[in-house]
Design a protein around this motif. Structure first.
Motif, PDB file in Angstrom:
ATOM      1  N   ALA A  15       0.818  -1.213   0.000  1.00  7.24           N
ATOM      2  CA  ALA A  15       0.000   0.000   0.000  1.00  7.24           C
ATOM      3  C   ALA A  15       0.852   1.264   0.000  1.00  7.24           C
ATOM      4  CB  ALA A  15      -0.933   0.006   1.215  1.00  7.24           C
ATOM      5  N   GLY A  16       2.156   1.111  -0.234  1.00  7.69           N
ATOM      6  CA  GLY A  16       3.040   2.266  -0.261  1.00  7.69           C
ATOM      7  C   GLY A  16       3.375   2.815   1.103  1.00  7.69           C
ATOM      8  N   LEU A  17       3.293   1.988   2.145  1.00  3.25           N
ATOM      9  CA  LEU A  17       3.580   2.411   3.509  1.00  3.25           C
ATOM     10  C   LEU A  17       4.880   1.788   3.991  1.00  3.25           C
ATOM     11  CD1 LEU A  17       0.005   1.897   5.014  1.00  3.25           C
ATOM     12  CD2 LEU A  17       1.035   4.064   4.314  1.00  3.25           C
ATOM     13  N   PRO A  18       5.599   2.475   4.889  1.00  7.18           N
ATOM     14  CA  PRO A  18       6.838   1.875   5.426  1.00  7.18           C
ATOM     15  C   PRO A  18       6.510   0.675   6.299  1.00  7.18           C
ATOM     16  CG  PRO A  18       6.293   3.914   6.588  1.00  7.18           C
ATOM     17  CD  PRO A  18       5.347   3.817   5.437  1.00  7.18           C
ATOM     18  N   SER A  19       7.312  -0.390   6.169  1.00  7.89           N
ATOM     19  CA  SER A  19       7.034  -1.602   6.948  1.00  7.89           C
ATOM     20  C   SER A  19       7.411  -1.425   8.408  1.00  7.89           C
ATOM     21  CB  SER A  19       7.790  -2.790   6.341  1.00  7.89           C
ATOM     22  OG  SER A  19       9.178  -2.523   6.311  1.00  7.89           O
ATOM     23  N   GLY A  20       8.534  -0.774   8.682  1.00 10.81           N
ATOM     24  CA  GLY A  20       8.938  -0.557  10.068  1.00 10.81           C
ATOM     25  C   GLY A  20       9.320  -1.849  10.759  1.00 10.81           C
ATOM     26  N   SER A  21       9.725  -1.746  11.999  1.00  8.90           N
ATOM     27  CA  SER A  21      10.166  -2.923  12.772  1.00  8.90           C
ATOM     28  C   SER A  21       9.346  -3.120  14.042  1.00  8.90           C
ATOM     29  CB  SER A  21      11.647  -2.777  13.134  1.00  8.90           C
ATOM     30  OG  SER A  21      11.872  -1.582  13.885  1.00  8.90           O
ATOM     31  N   ARG A  22       8.309  -2.306  14.242  1.00  9.52           N
ATOM     32  CA  ARG A  22       7.562  -2.359  15.503  1.00  9.52           C
ATOM     33  C   ARG A  22       6.147  -2.901  15.299  1.00  9.52           C
ATOM     34  NH1 ARG A  22       8.190   3.285  18.527  1.00  9.52           N
ATOM     35  NH2 ARG A  22       7.250   1.999  20.171  1.00  9.52           N
ATOM     36  N   VAL A  81      -5.802   1.329   7.052  1.00  8.35           N
ATOM     37  CA  VAL A  81      -6.857   1.051   6.080  1.00  8.35           C
ATOM     38  C   VAL A  81      -7.852   2.205   6.058  1.00  8.35           C
ATOM     39  CG1 VAL A  81      -8.757  -0.495   5.490  1.00  8.35           C
ATOM     40  CG2 VAL A  81      -6.602  -1.445   6.338  1.00  8.35           C
ATOM     41  N   ALA A  82      -8.215   2.703   7.224  1.00  8.18           N
ATOM     42  CA  ALA A  82      -9.174   3.805   7.301  1.00  8.18           C
ATOM     43  C   ALA A  82      -8.676   5.037   6.558  1.00  8.18           C
ATOM     44  CB  ALA A  82      -9.464   4.139   8.762  1.00  8.18           C
ATOM     45  N   VAL A  83      -7.400   5.361   6.733  1.00  3.97           N
ATOM     46  CA  VAL A  83      -6.827   6.518   6.037  1.00  3.97           C
ATOM     47  C   VAL A  83      -6.858   6.302   4.530  1.00  3.97           C
ATOM     48  CG1 VAL A  83      -4.690   7.802   5.620  1.00  3.97           C
ATOM     49  CG2 VAL A  83      -5.393   7.276   7.955  1.00  3.97           C
ATOM     50  N   GLY A  88     -14.137   2.654  -1.419  1.00  3.07           N
ATOM     51  CA  GLY A  88     -12.902   3.118  -0.789  1.00  3.07           C
ATOM     52  C   GLY A  88     -12.176   1.999  -0.063  1.00  3.07           C
ATOM     53  N   ILE A  89     -12.930   1.160   0.644  1.00  2.00           N
ATOM     54  CA  ILE A  89     -12.322   0.036   1.362  1.00  2.00           C
ATOM     55  C   ILE A  89     -11.741  -0.976   0.382  1.00  2.00           C
ATOM     56  CG2 ILE A  89     -12.828  -1.931   2.850  1.00  2.00           C
ATOM     57  CD1 ILE A  89     -14.876  -0.205   4.294  1.00  2.00           C
ATOM     58  N   ALA A  90     -12.459  -1.247  -0.704  1.00  2.00           N
ATOM     59  CA  ALA A  90     -11.965  -2.193  -1.709  1.00  2.00           C
ATOM     60  C   ALA A  90     -10.645  -1.718  -2.299  1.00  2.00           C
ATOM     61  CB  ALA A  90     -13.000  -2.383  -2.814  1.00  2.00           C
ATOM     62  N   GLY A  91     -10.548  -0.414  -2.545  1.00  2.00           N
ATOM     63  CA  GLY A  91      -9.297   0.131  -3.058  1.00  2.00           C
ATOM     64  C   GLY A  91      -8.179   0.062  -2.036  1.00  2.00           C
TER      65      GLY A  91
END
Length: 283
Positions: free
Chosen positions: A22-29, A40-42, A69-72
């Protein structure tokens, strides 16, 4: 609107996504798989509180815009998006029971396909009608009760007789996955049909594999273009598979054929002569 199934489906689709999808950083936490609910809400442009209530089965029916929006946000396929609308109650509804009566014109068509094994299957995988070649290739369905003519039941629970499951087909595992996905869609369309709910309960209780696949909430199934039967009388037969939707009754006309002049076509022609008694598939 099936709030429980809707929430479970949303949760399963959220947990399968990686943040980078989804183009978000995976992070370690991250302590849980997949995206967070607030992410998802955002992405869906709705409030986190409302999305949380949807997953918990406490929210009112979402609008078509919210579902889009949720499907996308969850990167749903077309089949998954359609399933989402069915669960939310925003898709056209059917009557309470799935149909098991076959159109007379389809019954006549079966007998006009002498070189093709053909049968009609209900939304719950019951074989409703068949021609002679289908009986010779698979089994004489006329000797079975409607319950024993159910391909989902045979795929997961086997048969009361000492027979090989699924007629020795080459794609048995893939077919079982297909059965689970299609039955989940069928349940969404006919949530109050006792034949559908009873079959699913029976399969969940009687097969650990079905129960495991059922919890995945998958609804996408790849088309099967060919299938190989290991027939006790004529050996291996590879056929082309076509499943034509009979939308007015929510049924499928399944066709197994082989290219003219091929060894497989000759094997089908021999089965046509031998008849249904050859389709026993003993172990």
């Amino acid at each position: 609107m099936d709030k429980h199934e809707l929430g479970a489906f949303l949760r399963s689709r959220r947990e399968r996504l990686r943040p980078e999808d989804a183009g978000l950083p995976s992070g370690s936490r991250r302590r849980t798989p997949g995206l967070r609910r607030e992410e998802v809400a955002v992405l869906a442009h709705i409030s986190t509180e409302y999305y949380v209530r949807l997953e918990q089965g406490r929210a009112p029916r979402p609008s078509g815009e919210v579902l889009a929006g949720i499907a996308g946000a969850l990167r749903l396929t077309d089949a998954e998006s359609d399933h989402l609308h069915v669960l939310a109650g925003t898709a056209p509804s059917r009557s309470g029971l799935h149909r098991r009566d076959v159109r007379p014109s389809i019954l006549a068509l079966l007998d006009r396909l002498p070189q093709t094994a053909a049968f009609v299957m209900s939304a719950a995988f019951e074989v409703l009608a068949w021609n002679d070649l289908a009986a010779a290739l698979m089994e004489d369905f006329a000797e079975r009760t409607p319950e024993d003519r159910n391909l989902a039941r045979r795929a997961f629970l086997g048969s009361s007789r000492a027979e090989a499951p699924l007629y020795g087909v080459s794609d048995a595992a893939e077919f079982r996955r297909h059965v689970v996905m299609q039955l989940r869609s069928t349940l969404a369309r006919y949530p109050s049909d006792p034949a559908v709910t009873g079959l699913i309960d029976e399969l969940r209780d009687g097969s650990t594999e079905f129960a495991r696949l059922w919890e995945r909430h998958d609804v996408r199934s790849a088309a099967v273009l060919t299938k190989t039967f290991r027939h006790p009388a004529v050996g291996e037969i590879t056929v082309d598979c076509d499943a034509l939707a009979l939308t007015d009754r929510d049924q499928h006309l399944v066709l197994y054929s082989a290219p003219q002049g091929s060894r497989d076509a000759e094997a089908l022609a021999l089965l046509n002569v031998l008849g249904a008694d050859t389709g026993a598939y003993l172990r």
